[in-house]
Design a protein around this motif. Structure first.
Motif, PDB file in Angstrom:
ATOM      1  N   TRP A   4       0.810  -5.488  -6.001  1.00  0.00           N
ATOM      2  CA  TRP A   4       0.619  -5.582  -6.014  1.00  0.00           C
ATOM      3  C   TRP A   4       0.404  -7.072  -4.663  1.00  0.00           C
ATOM      4  N   LYS A  56     -10.520   2.596  -4.459  1.00  0.00           N
ATOM      5  CA  LYS A  56      -8.956   2.844  -4.974  1.00  0.00           C
ATOM      6  C   LYS A  56      -9.069   3.637  -3.859  1.00  0.00           C
ATOM      7  N   TYR A  58       0.537   8.344  -6.843  1.00  0.00           N
ATOM      8  CA  TYR A  58      -0.516   7.615  -7.411  1.00  0.00           C
ATOM      9  C   TYR A  58      -1.083   6.569  -6.873  1.00  0.00           C
ATOM     10  N   ALA A  66      -4.279   3.322 -14.179  1.00  0.00           N
ATOM     11  CA  ALA A  66      -5.057   1.706 -13.668  1.00  0.00           C
ATOM     12  C   ALA A  66      -7.032   1.956 -14.282  1.00  0.00           C
ATOM     13  N   TRP A 106      -5.070  -5.347  -3.324  1.00  0.00           N
ATOM     14  CA  TRP A 106      -4.162  -4.128  -3.193  1.00  0.00           C
ATOM     15  C   TRP A 106      -2.933  -4.155  -4.092  1.00  0.00           C
ATOM     16  N   VAL A 107      -3.146  -3.276  -5.020  1.00  0.00           N
ATOM     17  CA  VAL A 107      -2.348  -3.082  -6.562  1.00  0.00           C
ATOM     18  C   VAL A 107      -2.551  -1.476  -6.635  1.00  0.00           C
ATOM     19  N   LEU A 108      -0.500  -1.061  -6.520  1.00  0.00           N
ATOM     20  CA  LEU A 108      -0.276   0.474  -7.290  1.00  0.00           C
ATOM     21  C   LEU A 108       0.122   0.246  -8.375  1.00  0.00           C
ATOM     22  N   TYR A 140      -4.144   3.541  -5.852  1.00  0.00           N
ATOM     23  CA  TYR A 140      -3.991   1.855  -5.763  1.00  0.00           C
ATOM     24  C   TYR A 140      -5.838   1.986  -6.178  1.00  0.00           C
TER      25      TYR A 140
END
Length: 240
Positions: free
Chosen positions: A196, A233, A218, A169, A159-161, A220
């Motif tokens: 992340w 996403k 935002y 992204a 999981w990446v913000l 993710y």
């Protein structure tokens, strides 16, 4: 006065041998014109010697008649090479877990503080997607996010913000793709990567504690190869 036999010159002993017409001695042949006995004995000895060689060669071949000499060596039969077992193709490529130093939570907004709020999110069990595609959190708040990679596909997720929309992204995802040694998590100095989790195997849970940014929307994403492009996403809405 002397004695003389009438009509004879003197006494002659009688010869013990037979006349030459009887065939001669015992080693000269049995009859007139026949081979000598010594020749016949030699021939019989030669015939016996040849017969002995034939018997020896016959027994050496286990019953087959071959000429005397070494038996040919049998050529070994070739052994069939076993066919390799084909392993079932994996649904998604996987890599061995990276070290904790490289595959670890990170991001510019990560903090080591007591969280004020905990958020839990899961992976879709049967698709390359998040089960929750929208999250909400207040601005400037320390949040702990628990990501559960509970899926039936046996694939890895994280999981990446990111600080922005799809254009940002995509750049963060590209940076993660080039970071294969860290299992495709973003490098520590990746611009606009706010927070992340580590890359997780199926069934694992990973956490990251970070401070939420200013109010806004935002994205993710998952940065495992191909997952973001497949639509994995979601949206984090940060409220005032």
């Amino acid at each position: 006065m002397s004695w003389r036999g009438s009509g004879q010159s003197g006494f002659r002993p009688r010869s013990s041998s037979r006349s030459s017409g009887n065939g001669g001695s015992s080693f000269s042949g049995g009859s007139a014109g026949g081979p000598p006995l010594s020749v016949m004995i030699g021939l019989a000895f030669g015939v016996g010697l040849v017969a002995l060689f034939i018997v020896i060669a016959y027994n050496a071949n286990q019953g087959g008649f071959v000429a005397a000499g070494p038996r040919p060596t049998a050529t070994p039969r070739p052994t069939a090479t076993p066919r390799p077992t084909q392993a079932p193709a994996a649904t998604q490529p996987t890599r061995a877990p990276a070290t904790q130093a490289t595959n670890a939570p990170g991001g510019t907004n990560v903090v080591n503080e007591t969280p004020a709020q905990t958020i839990q999110i899961q992976a879709d069990p049967n698709a390359l997607a998040f089960a929750q595609t929208s999250l909400t959190a207040p601005a400037n708040t320390v949040v702990k996010l628990d990501f559960v990679n509970q899926n039936n596909l046996g694939v890895q997720h994280n999981w990446v913000l990111v600080n922005g929309g799809d254009d940002v992204a995509a750049a963060v995802n590209n940076a993660a793709q080039a970071n294969a040694d860290a299992l495709f998590v973003p490098p520590p100095d990746t611009p606009n990567a706010l927070a992340w989790t580590a890359m997780l195997n199926a069934g694992q849970t990973g956490s990251v504690t970070f401070r939420t940014p200013s109010p806004g929307t935002y994205l993710y994403i998952c940065t495992f190869p191909g997952h973001y492009l497949a639509g994995m996403k979601g949206t984090l809405t940060v409220t005032p």
